[in-house]
Design a protein around this motif. Sequence first.
Motif, mmCIF file in Angstrom:
data_model
loop_
_atom_site.group_PDB
_atom_site.id
_atom_site.type_symbol
_atom_site.label_atom_id
_atom_site.label_comp_id
_atom_site.label_asym_id
_atom_site.label_seq_id
_atom_site.Cartn_x
_atom_site.Cartn_y
_atom_site.Cartn_z
ATOM 1 N N ALA A 67 -37.425 10.673 -47.781
ATOM 2 C CA ALA A 67 -38.030 9.658 -46.922
ATOM 3 C C ALA A 67 -36.955 9.112 -45.988
ATOM 4 O O ALA A 67 -35.772 9.070 -46.355
ATOM 5 C CB ALA A 67 -38.606 8.529 -47.773
ATOM 6 N N PRO A 68 -37.342 8.700 -44.807
ATOM 7 C CA PRO A 68 -36.326 8.125 -43.906
ATOM 8 C C PRO A 68 -35.707 6.880 -44.533
ATOM 9 O O PRO A 68 -36.387 6.091 -45.184
ATOM 10 C CB PRO A 68 -37.136 7.736 -42.660
ATOM 11 N N LYS A 69 -34.423 6.722 -44.328
ATOM 12 C CA LYS A 69 -33.736 5.529 -44.811
ATOM 13 C C LYS A 69 -33.961 4.418 -43.789
ATOM 14 O O LYS A 69 -33.996 4.677 -42.586
ATOM 15 C CB LYS A 69 -32.246 5.811 -44.972
ATOM 16 N N PRO A 70 -34.086 3.176 -44.257
ATOM 17 C CA PRO A 70 -34.310 2.083 -43.302
ATOM 18 C C PRO A 70 -33.179 1.953 -42.285
ATOM 19 O O PRO A 70 -33.412 1.650 -41.126
ATOM 20 C CB PRO A 70 -34.395 0.832 -44.177
ATOM 21 N N VAL A 71 -31.952 2.190 -42.743
ATOM 22 C CA VAL A 71 -30.786 2.131 -41.865
ATOM 23 C C VAL A 71 -30.019 3.429 -42.042
ATOM 24 O O VAL A 71 -29.667 3.802 -43.155
ATOM 25 C CB VAL A 71 -29.876 0.920 -42.202
ATOM 26 N N GLU A 72 -29.783 4.124 -40.943
ATOM 27 C CA GLU A 72 -29.095 5.417 -40.975
ATOM 28 C C GLU A 72 -27.740 5.294 -40.285
ATOM 29 O O GLU A 72 -27.519 4.375 -39.484
ATOM 30 C CB GLU A 72 -29.915 6.476 -40.221
#
Length: 131
Positions: A67-72
């Motif tokens: 899943a995409p991380k909230p902060v990349e």
Amino acid sequence: AFKSYHGEMPWLALPYANRDGKAALSSLFEVEGIPTFVMIGPDGKTINAEARDAVSSDAEGNEFPWAPKPVEDLEAKGGALNESTALVAFCEGVSEERTAEVKAALEGMAAEVIAKAAEKQEEPSMVFCVA
């Protein structure tokens, strides 16, 4: 080109001859280039429309289902900066402790944006990065 790309990827792909299937999936997931890796959950909902880098950098599968991380990290979200509003915290020269604090603050903001988008069944209106 298909055999070359597919030879480098560790996942399954539609047979090249299935052009109708490819067209339908490209339209459904708004694919604009190859290779593209979209992670879909058992409920048929998209988990990550841009999972290629996440999968490629996690050979062990420790972060499955990617899943995409909230902060990349900025490097991981580079392409999205052309398509989204972005909040980037530049932390070069800042201690690891302070960078972690900044990232935690961004994660709170990102969680709100992601939750609001999920309620509307939309993609988040912003991306959040640390550089």
